[in-house]
Design a protein around this motif. Structure first.
Motif, short mmCIF file in Angstrom:
data_model
loop_
_atom_site.label_atom_id
_atom_site.label_comp_id
_atom_site.label_asym_id
_atom_site.label_seq_id
_atom_site.Cartn_x
_atom_site.Cartn_y
_atom_site.Cartn_z
N ALA A 40 0.83 -1.21 0.00
CA ALA A 40 0.00 0.00 0.00
C ALA A 40 0.86 1.25 0.00
O ALA A 40 0.50 2.26 -0.58
N TRP A 52 3.95 -0.51 4.24
CA TRP A 52 2.58 -0.73 4.66
C TRP A 52 1.96 -1.76 3.72
O TRP A 52 2.02 -1.62 2.50
N ASN A 54 -1.38 -3.99 2.39
CA ASN A 54 -2.76 -3.67 2.09
C ASN A 54 -3.73 -4.64 2.76
O ASN A 54 -4.43 -5.40 2.11
N GLU A 56 -6.32 -4.57 6.56
CA GLU A 56 -6.84 -3.53 7.43
C GLU A 56 -6.58 -3.68 8.91
O GLU A 56 -6.54 -2.68 9.60
N ASP A 94 0.34 -2.77 8.97
CA ASP A 94 -0.92 -2.94 8.26
C ASP A 94 -1.48 -1.55 7.98
O ASP A 94 -0.84 -0.54 8.29
N LEU A 95 -2.66 -1.46 7.40
CA LEU A 95 -3.23 -0.15 7.05
C LEU A 95 -3.68 0.67 8.25
O LEU A 95 -3.89 1.86 8.14
#
Length: 107
Positions: A40, A52, A54, A56, A94-95
């Motif tokens: 991401a 990061w 992708n 959540e 993570d996001l």
């Protein structure tokens, strides 16, 4: 953090990291992690790399099945390619900005 987009121009230090990330295969799709949408964003500093992924939430990382195994393998491959080899500090998020992989060189 720079949002990753395939057609974007990146500075030289980012291009080196992206070339290395292209070599990491997403076990679920069979393609590289850049084309499969796993990455991401990233941030490259002198001795620190932040990436990061992708997905959540940390909870998703802990689920059983292909996704959890895939993310574990991807995080392991990132660490193997970059921790101490190119960067003293490597962080994978993570996001939601939860750390899902961390390596810090002890001085």
């Amino acid at each position: 953090m720079r949002i990753y987009a395939k057609d974007r121009e990146y500075p030289k230090e980012y291009q080196e990291v992206l070339r290395e990330l292209e070599k990491i295969i997403d076990p679920v799709t069979g393609g590289d992690i850049l084309d499969s949408g796993v990455i991401a964003g990233l941030e490259v500093k002198e001795d620190t790399l932040k990436i990061w992924l992708n997905f959540e939430s940390y909870a998703e990382y802990n689920i059983t099945g292909n996704s959890a195994i895939a993310y574990s393998r991807i995080i392991g491959n990132i660490m193997e390619r970059f921790a101490l080899v190119k960067f003293a500090n490597v962080y994978v998020y993570d996001l939601r900005n939860n750390i899902v992989g961390k390596f810090e060189k002890k001085e």
